[in-house]
Design an enzyme around this catalytic site. Structure first.
Site, short mmCIF file in Angstrom:
data_model
loop_
_atom_site.label_atom_id
_atom_site.label_comp_id
_atom_site.label_asym_id
_atom_site.label_seq_id
_atom_site.Cartn_x
_atom_site.Cartn_y
_atom_site.Cartn_z
CG ASP A 123 7.74 13.18 15.05
OD1 ASP A 123 8.80 13.70 14.65
OD2 ASP A 123 7.65 12.54 16.13
CG ASP A 176 8.49 11.33 20.09
OD1 ASP A 176 8.35 12.33 19.38
OD2 ASP A 176 9.30 10.42 19.84
#
Length: 157
Positions: A135, A117
């Site tokens: 995401d 991330d």
């Protein structure tokens, strides 16, 4: 097959953008590095062993295989749905986005053992959990699924 190919192509583009962005961040950043971009957005390299909002991230390790299996099963169901409903544009767009995101995160789990991330939005000291392109595609695809259903219900009235 013709009605599925464009949607699988879109999913492949999402996977490519997701993986290339993660490779770029990992080459430039060290784990935990934070680089402010604006007053509300940072680039940061972090790892997530769990799911959304780090759900199950602190589990003993079984969650890696669990999320890989869930991602693969979801991908297979999505490909099946695309094959059956590939002419429904909004529905198929939503599914293709979710498919690309799911595959992108499954690749991370298989290759790295966690999801990479790097997008960090914040306000007044509060940070949204860091996320990535995959995401974002999943969330946008889910929103489009909701919109598709709302439009379908509206048309049926």
């Amino acid at each position: 097959m013709q009605k599925v190919a464009p949607w699988l192509g879109l999913a492949a583009v999402i996977v490519a953008v997701d993986q290339l962005s993660k490779i770029a961040i990992e080459r430039v950043f060290h784990y935990g590095d934070v680089h402010p971009v604006t007053g509300f957005f940072n680039l940061v390299l972090t790892y997530n062993k769990g799911a959304a909002f780090s759900f199950l991230a602190s589990a003993s390790g079984w969650q890696k295989q669990f999320f890989i299996v869930i991602g693969i099963l979801a991908s297979l169901v999505i490909v099946y749905l695309l094959a059956r409903h590939g002419t429904q544009r909004l529905f198929s767009l939503a599914l293709a986005m979710i498919l690309g995101g799911a595959i992108g995160n499954v690749i991370d789990r298989i290759v790295h053992g966690h999801v990479i991330d790097f997008l960090d939005f914040h306000y007044a000291g509060w940070h949204w959990p860091a996320f990535n392109v995959a995401d974002s595609a999943i969330v946008c695809g889910a929103a489009l699924l909701i919109l598709d259903e709302l439009l379908r219900v509206r048309r049926s009235k």
